[in-house]
Design a protein around this motif. Structure first.
Motif, mmCIF file in Angstrom:
data_model
loop_
_atom_site.group_PDB
_atom_site.id
_atom_site.type_symbol
_atom_site.label_atom_id
_atom_site.label_comp_id
_atom_site.label_asym_id
_atom_site.label_seq_id
_atom_site.Cartn_x
_atom_site.Cartn_y
_atom_site.Cartn_z
ATOM 1 N N UNK A 151 0.826 -1.205 0.000
ATOM 2 C CA UNK A 151 0.000 0.000 0.000
ATOM 3 C C UNK A 151 0.858 1.251 0.000
ATOM 4 N N UNK A 152 0.268 2.363 -0.419
ATOM 5 C CA UNK A 152 0.956 3.641 -0.346
ATOM 6 C C UNK A 152 1.077 4.120 1.100
ATOM 7 N N UNK A 153 0.182 3.707 1.946
ATOM 8 C CA UNK A 153 0.313 4.029 3.375
ATOM 9 C C UNK A 153 1.603 3.447 3.916
ATOM 10 N N UNK A 154 1.935 2.215 3.504
ATOM 11 C CA UNK A 154 3.189 1.597 3.916
ATOM 12 C C UNK A 154 4.392 2.387 3.439
ATOM 13 N N UNK A 155 4.331 2.881 2.211
ATOM 14 C CA UNK A 155 5.424 3.695 1.668
ATOM 15 C C UNK A 155 5.606 4.957 2.511
ATOM 16 N N UNK A 156 4.502 5.591 2.879
ATOM 17 C CA UNK A 156 4.580 6.812 3.693
ATOM 18 C C UNK A 156 5.086 6.516 5.101
ATOM 19 N N UNK A 171 1.624 -3.585 -4.661
ATOM 20 C CA UNK A 171 0.348 -4.278 -4.551
ATOM 21 C C UNK A 171 0.478 -5.452 -3.591
ATOM 22 N N UNK A 172 -0.597 -6.208 -3.462
ATOM 23 C CA UNK A 172 -0.654 -7.250 -2.431
ATOM 24 C C UNK A 172 -0.614 -8.644 -3.048
ATOM 25 N N UNK A 173 0.446 -9.401 -2.757
ATOM 26 C CA UNK A 173 0.559 -10.750 -3.314
ATOM 27 C C UNK A 173 -0.516 -11.674 -2.764
ATOM 28 N N UNK A 174 -1.092 -11.335 -1.610
ATOM 29 C CA UNK A 174 -2.176 -12.156 -1.066
ATOM 30 C C UNK A 174 -3.422 -12.063 -1.952
#
Length: 349
Positions: A151-156, A171-174
């Protein structure tokens, strides 16, 4: 052409699911090979072996068979075992997923041997350092060379901690794994018929985190909240071994909750598809509920998956209602595993 060797460390159910997507992409590539190391953190048939079969993951080349004990003892044994594997196999990269003791042990062992670490699911934060998972994910991020955030939240979050180099939103591999499993679950799973359930006619619950299971009063409050929130719907609770022991030890009253043994991924996806609402303290299941477009109630006081709250598919058990619902674009389109490999290629180049 010499292939780039990735040594993947897994140990727990959510990591098997994520690894299924990336390992499938590695097998389909012409420039990567994989060595899979299973720490043994989740070790019994229904918490481990069934996932490798159902998700078509090759049998791990190494199984360290390390489970039980305190966090420190477990992580220390894993660190020593993984280090030995790295010295023998000499991979080009070490890939770790998520936030378990296996994740931290793999990252530390690699970093100390100067082998670059890829952290898939980097940047997630609950901002609750009492959670062992939070400590694991923060430390892993700070020793990783490639930080691949769903997520972009994770990047921030990473930027706020001064980490910008090697950071990618992939993106999410799950989500990749879920899309692959959904069709198979509808064709293969008989779990609803076996349990006498019908689509839309039950609630699905899981409880396993130490914050909910270690304190008898908290565990009873969680079970009461599940029954109340289900609003008269039958509740199915696949019971994690830790939770079963805690229930027995504390004498927790389950009311109308129906417990079943842990199920494989194909059956779990079918239960998700059929449930009217999901109640869980699992980070992975919060997302999987969204992937199945089922409303979720998180049985915790915070979540690292803040997008699910903001887009109305999830709420904390302390919050009275969901926000208006909308799609979450951050998780990608189901091709995150390919983006993971592209990020490694770019970093090498």
């Amino acid at each position: 052409m010499t292939k780039t060797t990735i040594l993947t460390v897994v140990g727990a159910r959510p990591q098997f699911i994520k690894a299924a997507a990336v390992s499938r992409a590695i097998r389909a590539s012409s420039d990567f090979s994989e060595i899979m190391v299973h720490t043994g953190q989740h070790f019994d048939e229904m918490m481990s072996d069934v996932f490798f079969r159902e998700l078509e993951i090759g049998k791990p080349e190494v199984n360290l068979a390390i489970h039980g004990g305190t966090h420190g003892a477990m992580t220390g044994q894993m660190l020593a075992g993984i280090e030995q594997c790295l010295l023998e196999r000499k991979p080009d990269w070490v890939l770790v997923y998520g936030d378990t003791n296996s994740t931290l042990a793999g990252a530390l062992a690699a970093a100390k041997l100067h082998i670059p670490v890829v952290h898939v699911e980097a940047g997630l934060r609950s901002f609750n350092r009492r959670m062992p998972e939070e400590v694991n994910r923060v430390l892993t991020d700070h020793v990783s060379a490639l930080l691949l955030s769903p997520t972009m939240t994770g990047v921030r979050n990473l930027e706020a901690e001064g980490i910008t180099r090697g950071v990618h939103h992939v993106g999410d591999v799950m989500y990749d794994a879920m899309l692959h499993a959904q069709k198979r679950s509808r064709e293969m799973s008989t779990i609803l018929a076996t349990l006498g359930l019908s689509d839309g006619g039950f609630a699905l619950a899981t409880v396993h985190r130490a914050e909910n299971t270690d304190d008898p009063a908290r565990l009873q409050a969680v079970m009461n909240a599940i029954v109340e929130t289900a609003g008269g719907l039958p509740v199915v609770l696949p019971v994690h071994p830790r939770t079963r022991q805690a229930i027995a030890r504390s004498g927790t009253q389950l009311g109308s909750i129906r417990t079943i043994d842990p199920v494989g991924y194909i059956d779990m996806v079918r239960l998700l598809d059929g449930a009217k609402v999901v109640l869980t303290d699992s980070g992975g299941l919060q997302k999987e509920a969204y992937f199945a477009r089922r409303p979720c109630v998180t049985l915790r006081d915070e979540t690292e998956w803040t997008e699910t709250l903001e887009h109305g598919w999830n709420r904390l058990w302390t919050t009275p209602d969901w926000k208006p619902r909308s799609d979450i674009t951050d998780y990608g389109t189901g091709q995150a595993a390919e983006v993971v490999l592209d990020a490694i290629r770019a970093h090498q180049g």
